[in-house]
Scaffold this active site. Structure first.
Site, PDB file in Angstrom:
ATOM      1  N   THR A  20      -8.367  -4.508  -4.766  1.00  0.00           N
ATOM      2  CA  THR A  20      -9.537  -3.433  -4.271  1.00  0.00           C
ATOM      3  C   THR A  20      -9.725  -2.308  -5.307  1.00  0.00           C
ATOM      4  O   THR A  20     -10.311  -1.941  -5.728  1.00  0.00           O
ATOM      5  CB  THR A  20      -9.124  -3.060  -2.881  1.00  0.00           C
ATOM      6  OG1 THR A  20      -8.113  -2.748  -2.506  1.00  0.00           O
ATOM      7  CG2 THR A  20     -10.053  -3.969  -1.846  1.00  0.00           C
ATOM      8  N   GLY A  22      -5.669  -0.523  -8.313  1.00  0.00           N
ATOM      9  CA  GLY A  22      -4.566  -0.514  -9.117  1.00  0.00           C
ATOM     10  C   GLY A  22      -4.361  -1.878  -9.813  1.00  0.00           C
ATOM     11  O   GLY A  22      -5.182  -2.505 -10.992  1.00  0.00           O
ATOM     12  N   ARG A  43      -8.161  -4.694   1.832  1.00  0.00           N
ATOM     13  CA  ARG A  43      -8.855  -4.531   3.287  1.00  0.00           C
ATOM     14  C   ARG A  43      -9.249  -3.810   3.125  1.00  0.00           C
ATOM     15  O   ARG A  43     -10.389  -3.727   4.726  1.00  0.00           O
ATOM     16  CB  ARG A  43      -6.991  -3.741   3.362  1.00  0.00           C
ATOM     17  CG  ARG A  43      -6.418  -4.699   4.019  1.00  0.00           C
ATOM     18  CD  ARG A  43      -5.344  -4.153   4.868  1.00  0.00           C
ATOM     19  NE  ARG A  43      -4.540  -3.311   3.436  1.00  0.00           N
ATOM     20  CZ  ARG A  43      -3.871  -1.951   3.109  1.00  0.00           C
ATOM     21  NH1 ARG A  43      -3.350  -1.980   4.732  1.00  0.00           N
ATOM     22  NH2 ARG A  43      -4.001  -1.227   2.404  1.00  0.00           N
ATOM     23  N   ASP A  68      -7.133  -9.054   4.927  1.00  0.00           N
ATOM     24  CA  ASP A  68      -5.269  -8.388   4.840  1.00  0.00           C
ATOM     25  C   ASP A  68      -4.078  -9.906   4.855  1.00  0.00           C
ATOM     26  O   ASP A  68      -4.210 -10.330   5.469  1.00  0.00           O
ATOM     27  CB  ASP A  68      -5.545  -8.069   6.099  1.00  0.00           C
ATOM     28  CG  ASP A  68      -4.241  -7.316   6.430  1.00  0.00           C
ATOM     29  OD1 ASP A  68      -2.761  -7.654   6.298  1.00  0.00           O
ATOM     30  OD2 ASP A  68      -3.821  -6.315   7.575  1.00  0.00           O
ATOM     31  N   TYR A 161      11.676  -1.878  -0.848  1.00  0.00           N
ATOM     32  CA  TYR A 161      10.045  -2.808  -1.472  1.00  0.00           C
ATOM     33  C   TYR A 161      11.406  -3.494  -2.504  1.00  0.00           C
ATOM     34  O   TYR A 161      10.770  -4.491  -2.879  1.00  0.00           O
ATOM     35  CB  TYR A 161      10.197  -1.383  -1.787  1.00  0.00           C
ATOM     36  CG  TYR A 161       8.848  -1.283  -3.626  1.00  0.00           C
ATOM     37  CD1 TYR A 161       7.760  -2.128  -3.438  1.00  0.00           C
ATOM     38  CD2 TYR A 161       9.676  -1.742  -4.689  1.00  0.00           C
ATOM     39  CE1 TYR A 161       6.655  -1.902  -3.972  1.00  0.00           C
ATOM     40  CE2 TYR A 161       8.763  -2.082  -6.071  1.00  0.00           C
ATOM     41  CZ  TYR A 161       7.523  -2.480  -5.642  1.00  0.00           C
ATOM     42  OH  TYR A 161       6.610  -2.217  -6.737  1.00  0.00           O
ATOM     43  N   LYS A 165      10.590  -7.314  -3.860  1.00  0.00           N
ATOM     44  CA  LYS A 165      10.221  -7.791  -4.895  1.00  0.00           C
ATOM     45  C   LYS A 165      11.170  -8.347  -5.586  1.00  0.00           C
ATOM     46  O   LYS A 165      10.658  -9.401  -6.344  1.00  0.00           O
ATOM     47  CB  LYS A 165      10.290  -6.653  -5.197  1.00  0.00           C
ATOM     48  CG  LYS A 165       9.370  -5.773  -5.464  1.00  0.00           C
ATOM     49  CD  LYS A 165       7.823  -6.293  -5.799  1.00  0.00           C
ATOM     50  CE  LYS A 165       7.073  -6.008  -4.630  1.00  0.00           C
ATOM     51  NZ  LYS A 165       5.902  -7.104  -5.249  1.00  0.00           N
ATOM     52  N   ILE A 194       3.477   1.940 -13.086  1.00  0.00           N
ATOM     53  CA  ILE A 194       2.617   1.369 -13.587  1.00  0.00           C
ATOM     54  C   ILE A 194       1.636   2.616 -13.671  1.00  0.00           C
ATOM     55  O   ILE A 194       1.597   2.267 -11.935  1.00  0.00           O
ATOM     56  CB  ILE A 194       1.583   0.057 -13.765  1.00  0.00           C
ATOM     57  CG1 ILE A 194       2.852  -1.394 -13.991  1.00  0.00           C
ATOM     58  CG2 ILE A 194       0.017  -0.223 -14.647  1.00  0.00           C
ATOM     59  CD1 ILE A 194       2.708  -1.487 -15.528  1.00  0.00           C
ATOM     60  N   THR A 196      -0.939   3.424 -11.177  1.00  0.00           N
ATOM     61  CA  THR A 196      -1.782   3.086  -9.913  1.00  0.00           C
ATOM     62  C   THR A 196      -1.730   4.060  -9.166  1.00  0.00           C
ATOM     63  O   THR A 196      -0.937   5.104  -9.243  1.00  0.00           O
ATOM     64  CB  THR A 196      -1.573   1.929  -9.736  1.00  0.00           C
ATOM     65  OG1 THR A 196      -0.136   2.058  -8.605  1.00  0.00           O
ATOM     66  CG2 THR A 196      -1.514   0.737 -10.653  1.00  0.00           C
ATOM     67  N   PRO A 197      -2.611   4.029  -7.893  1.00  0.00           N
ATOM     68  CA  PRO A 197      -2.279   4.681  -6.526  1.00  0.00           C
ATOM     69  C   PRO A 197      -1.133   4.863  -6.051  1.00  0.00           C
ATOM     70  O   PRO A 197      -0.870   5.700  -5.133  1.00  0.00           O
ATOM     71  CB  PRO A 197      -3.773   4.378  -5.807  1.00  0.00           C
ATOM     72  CG  PRO A 197      -4.577   3.230  -6.692  1.00  0.00           C
ATOM     73  CD  PRO A 197      -3.784   3.439  -7.670  1.00  0.00           C
TER      74      PRO A 197
END
Ligand code: NAP
Length: 265
Positions: A20, A22, A43, A68, A161, A165, A194, A196-197
């Site tokens: 949606t 990124g 989502r 989701d 996180y 990963k 990167i 992105t948001p």
């Protein structure tokens, strides 16, 4: 109708989770640009519809499915709906991810820890689980896990996180071994920072905690990449395009690092 660049994934059906906005948005757009039918998921309906519409306006093929990745029933529904409509699923990009709280391990609650695992690990597991049977029916496919430089090296922030990963990296290798006989290739991509948001929010949060302006933090972030700056979503999207195209037909279980040199130090 825009001419397809060179049709490197012409006619293939590609599900990109978390597309949606990124990095996922860039992947969905680059794959469509090269002839794939991009299944945009995530989502946020407004953003997903916008990405799909932008692809169609540019002459590509795309459709948005609300998804989701932590909701197994919905994952199953989307995989079935895509297969029923397009007759095949060739590509799955497990991209959906969240950063989770930025604090040391001992300050995490179990719920906070599990939430990051739910999206980044269980979500990728569920999508793989429900897409692989359709790939097998179609005679093969290609799966890419979007891991991170932090699936390779450590850092003293967002510990949940980083753990997820690292899990993504080995999930790709295990998948490569399990599914080689089904002609399904499975690889991981390891982006450096990167813009992105996700990274914007990360820096804003850090700025609020430290009092250091976002611009200053961004400059610092640029400087830890030997190439002198952080990356942009297309830097990752073109790596994914290579891995899912026939040019990578002998590539499975590989880790493609796209990080401006971050992990070479
Ligand atoms: P982002 O800007 O925050 O975008 C995340 C995407 O994931 C959005 O499309 C979001 O859509 C979706 N998403 C989040 N939770 C979801 C859920 N439960 N189900 C389905 N979709 C969900 O992040 P990004 O920077 O593009 O990161 C994309 C991937 O690249 C992540 O796996 C991340 O770990 C990895 N990565 C990013 C960087 C970086 O520097 N940006 C570096 C290394 C690796 P909705 O909110 O609409 O659901």
């Amino acid at each position: 109708m825009k001419e397809k660049k060179s049709g490197r994934v012409e006619g293939r059906t590609a599900i990109v989770t978390g597309s949606t906005y990124g990095i996922g948005e860039a992947i969905a757009k680059v794959l469509a640009d090269e002839g794939a039918i991009s299944i945009v998921t995530g989502r946020t309906e407004k953003d997903g519809e916008k990405v799909a519409e932008e692809i169609r306006t540019a002459g590509g093929a795309a459709e948005y499915y609300p998804l989701d990745v932590t909701d197994e029933k919905r994952v199953e529904e989307v995989a079935r709906a895509v297969y029923d409509k397009y007759g095949r699923i060739d590509i799955l990009v497990n991209n959906a991810g969240i950063a989770g709280p930025n604090k040391p391990v001992h300050e995490y609650t179990k719920e906070e820890w599990e939430k990051v695992f739910d999206v980044n690990v269980t979500g990728a597991f569920l999508c793989t689980k429900h897409v692989v049977p359709y790939m097998k029916k179609g005679g093969g496919g290609s799966i890419v896990y979007i891991s991170s430089i932090y699936g390779i090296v450590g850092a003293h922030d967002v510990p949940a996180y980083h753990a997820t990963k690292a899990a993504n990296r080995i999930m790709a290798k295990t998948g490569a071994l399990f599914y080689a006989e089904d002609n399904i290739r499975v690889n991981s991509v390891h982006p450096g920072f990167i813009w992105t948001p996700m990274v914007e929010n990360f820096l804003e949060d850090l700025s609020q905690k430290s009092g250091v302006p976002v611009e200053e933090l961004r400059t610092k972030l640029d400087s830890v990449h030997p190439i002198g700056h952080i990356g942009e979503p297309n830097d990752i999207a073109y790596g994914v395009l290579y891995l899912v195209s026939d040019e990578a037909k002998f590539v499975t279980g590989a880790e493609l690092i796209i990080d401006g040199g971050y992990t070479t130090k």
